[in-house]
Design an enzyme around this catalytic site. Structure first.
Site, mmCIF file in Angstrom:
data_model
loop_
_atom_site.group_PDB
_atom_site.id
_atom_site.type_symbol
_atom_site.label_atom_id
_atom_site.label_comp_id
_atom_site.label_asym_id
_atom_site.label_seq_id
_atom_site.Cartn_x
_atom_site.Cartn_y
_atom_site.Cartn_z
ATOM 1 N N GLU A 60 -2.056 -8.528 4.540
ATOM 2 C CA GLU A 60 -1.968 -8.655 6.003
ATOM 3 C C GLU A 60 -3.279 -8.301 6.710
ATOM 4 O O GLU A 60 -3.413 -8.525 7.916
ATOM 5 C CB GLU A 60 -0.825 -7.785 6.538
ATOM 6 C CG GLU A 60 -1.104 -6.303 6.681
ATOM 7 C CD GLU A 60 -1.049 -5.499 5.396
ATOM 8 O OE1 GLU A 60 -0.985 -4.257 5.483
ATOM 9 O OE2 GLU A 60 -1.087 -6.084 4.287
ATOM 10 N N CYS B 3 0.831 -1.198 0.000
ATOM 11 C CA CYS B 3 0.000 0.000 0.000
ATOM 12 C C CYS B 3 0.878 1.265 0.000
ATOM 13 O O CYS B 3 1.466 1.586 -1.015
ATOM 14 C CB CYS B 3 -1.000 -0.019 1.147
ATOM 15 S SG CYS B 3 -2.346 1.166 0.930
ATOM 16 N N HIS C 117 -3.772 -5.186 0.603
ATOM 17 C CA HIS C 117 -3.242 -5.543 1.920
ATOM 18 C C HIS C 117 -3.421 -7.030 2.214
ATOM 19 O O HIS C 117 -4.446 -7.421 2.807
ATOM 20 C CB HIS C 117 -3.976 -4.754 3.009
ATOM 21 C CG HIS C 117 -3.627 -3.311 3.100
ATOM 22 N ND1 HIS C 117 -2.560 -2.841 3.825
ATOM 23 C CD2 HIS C 117 -4.227 -2.222 2.559
ATOM 24 C CE1 HIS C 117 -2.511 -1.518 3.745
ATOM 25 N NE2 HIS C 117 -3.513 -1.116 2.983
#
Length: 225
Positions: free
Chosen positions: A174, A94, A172
């Site tokens: 994560e 990002c 993302h």
């Protein structure tokens, strides 16, 4: 293998007790690959002494824009250039994706099409996958020598590869559902249009391909390809 995490922002205070901060999310994402992690809070000007302080670097997301006037951004861009020149692998997610591009000569803008939020379909390195998105800024012109290897209907340069030296993603891997829900609750109102938030809420049950992307990131660090 020692991975240095360059932390460029922090998760909302209300979410940290349950979900941890950004480095914690990456440690969980990449667990089981034999990595040791050390974090530098570069947002608060805590920088490694040199790119050789780790065997690979991972740059987190942030609420900041890479084009904004923050003291940590120029030295971070210089560090990225030094790491790439030293042939030490760099991964960016990002904000990390955007700042690598900008450091190496690309262009990042606030996208006129608005925000991308929640589970989103991408085509990355020839495969269709779903990953969570939370961004308005985008890389609009990649640096010379960068190869666009991923896109979505909303984001033309969602993944970039710089040979075997850097690999970056706009989405993302994560972030799980709880993080997206938390961001919608604590950072979305008044910033992200309500229709975008409502659309994202309707997609929250979609399964993401974060485990497969974690494998890809791990291979990039260990195999450099």
């Amino acid at each position: 293998m020692k991975i240095g995490i360059l932390q460029t922002g922090h998760a909302p205070d209300a979410l940290r007790a349950a979900l941890g901060d950004y480095p914690d999310m990456f440690v969980r994402l990449l667990a089981g690959h034999g990595f040791d992690f050390t974090t530098w809070d570069v947002e608060n000007m805590d920088f490694p002494h040199s790119p050789q302080a780790a065997e690979g670097w991972l740059i987190t997301g942030s609420k900041h824009g890479v084009y904004e006037d923050h003291p940590f951004i120029p030295p971070l861009e210089a560090f990225i250039r030094d790491a790439v020149a030293a042939d030490i692998p760099v991964v960016g997610i990002c904000f990390g994706h955007q700042v690598i591009a900008r450091a190496l000569g690309g262009r990042v803008e606030k996208f006129r099409g608005g925000w991308s939020v929640g589970p989103t379909r991408y085509r990355i390195e020839g495969r269709t996958c779903t990953l969570n998105a939370w961004h308005q800024d985008q890389v609009v012109i990649p640096p010379e020598g960068a190869e666009t290897v991923g896109h979505s209907d909303f984001c033309a340069h969602a993944a970039l590869r710089y040979g075997d030296r850097a690999f970056s993603l706009q989405p993302h891997p994560e972030y799980g559902r709880a993080m997206i829900e938390g961001l919608m609750a604590h950072r979305g109102p008044g910033v992200v249009p309500e229709d975008r938030l409502a659309d994202a809420r309707a997609r929250l049950d979609q399964t993401t391909d974060s485990p497969a992307m974690a494998e890809r990131i791990a291979r990039f660090f260990t195999e450099r390809r």
